[in-house]
Design an enzyme around this catalytic site. Structure first.
Site, PDB file in Angstrom:
ATOM      1  N   ASP A 184      23.214 -26.532  59.241  1.00 38.92           N
ATOM      2  CA  ASP A 184      21.947 -26.408  58.523  1.00 38.92           C
ATOM      3  C   ASP A 184      20.862 -26.039  59.532  1.00 38.92           C
ATOM      4  O   ASP A 184      20.404 -26.883  60.303  1.00 38.92           O
ATOM      5  CB  ASP A 184      21.606 -27.717  57.821  1.00 38.92           C
ATOM      6  N   LYS A 197      18.102 -22.854  51.710  1.00 40.47           N
ATOM      7  CA  LYS A 197      17.817 -24.277  51.496  1.00 40.47           C
ATOM      8  C   LYS A 197      16.312 -24.506  51.496  1.00 40.47           C
ATOM      9  O   LYS A 197      15.592 -23.950  52.331  1.00 40.47           O
ATOM     10  CB  LYS A 197      18.513 -25.077  52.597  1.00 40.47           C
ATOM     11  N   LYS A 204      20.567 -24.589  48.123  1.00 37.80           N
ATOM     12  CA  LYS A 204      20.609 -26.031  48.370  1.00 37.80           C
ATOM     13  C   LYS A 204      19.217 -26.621  48.206  1.00 37.80           C
ATOM     14  O   LYS A 204      18.242 -26.114  48.763  1.00 37.80           O
ATOM     15  CB  LYS A 204      21.148 -26.328  49.770  1.00 37.80           C
TER      16      LYS A 204
END
Length: 254
Positions: free
Chosen positions: A106, A170, A199
């Site tokens: 991430d 994300k 996400k």
């Protein structure tokens, strides 16, 4: 998180336990998390059979070892939480994470360069991490930190991530001024290429929220509130409760 009435509903329809549990990246990222917090968080993630454990880089190797052979993936963060690391450092972090057994990375984009409009830098920064990750058959989630961005900047980031074949876009780190919103999730799902997943992170506090973001099209949700999300789901589905000691560490909205 604000939701319209039709989105925010505990009506599961045809959804089963795995449909929602496998959305969750159980995060253990608070700066004062202890080894006890890490270990109990991994225990919890295994017991609830979530998608992944997203853990601090220094504990990623141990996390990968503990998750080996399970259906829960090891993940960690790159350039976290401000995205201000140089590209070379982010690339080195990615290589270390891969060496430590992480399957998903991430990565925080260079927020400062996004708001400055330095799009060549932003693109090269993201590309460097995606390149080394994909070469090792790992996946990358690119974190935008939408609370600091306008819609044009979010749109351009989605376009860049689509061009670079990022695996996810994300919303947030969970440490900004706000987390995921329904409006941002709709924008990201609309603009990002169909093969790029979305996400949500920050603000998903209950089962209603989890169902709502799934309906919008998010395939993952970062949370440290895994028990609070999944215990009501298990009860609703008539599944036995999971008995596990809760982490004694602090909570975040990640």
């Amino acid at each position: 998180m604000t939701s319209s009435q039709d989105e925010n509903s505990t009506d599961l329809g045809s959804l089963g336990y795995a449909d929602l549990a496998k959305m969750i990246d159980h995060s253990i990222l608070q700066p004062n998390s202890s080894v006890t917090d890490f270990e109990s968080g991994i225990d919890l993630a295994l017991a609830y059979d979530v998608a992944s454990v997203c853990i601090m880089p220094h504990y990623a190797k141990r996390c990968s070892e503990r998750l080996a052979g399970s259906s829960v993936i090891s993940s960690t963060v790159i350039g976290f939480p401000h995205g201000g690391h140089t590209t070379a450092i982010k690339r080195a972090e990615a290589l270390q994470a891969i060496d430590d057994g992480c399957q998903e990375l991430d990565m925080v984009c260079s927020i400062s360069n996004v708001v400055s409009g330095n799009w060549d830098y932003v693109r090269d920064d993201i590309a460097a991490v995606i390149e080394v990750a994909h070469q090792a058959s790992r996946q990358v989630k690119v974190i935008f930190e939408n609370c600091y961005l306008d819609d044009d900047q979010k749109t351009r980031l989605c376009e860049i991530c689509s061009e670079l074949k990022a695996d996810w876009v994300k919303t947030s780190t969970g440490f900004g001024t706000s987390g995921a919103t329904m409006e941002d999730l709709r924008l990201m799902r609309r603009v990002a290429a169909p093969e790029v997943q979305v996400k949500a992170a920050g603000g998903v506090r209950n089962l209603d929220d989890l169902i709502a973001v799934k309906k919008i099209g998010a395939s993952r949700c970062g949370s440290s509130r895994t028990q609070g999300l999944l215990d009501p789901l298990r009860e609703k589905l008539g599944l036995p409760p999971i008995k596990i000691a809760p982490s004694t560490g602090p909570k975040s909205d990640y």
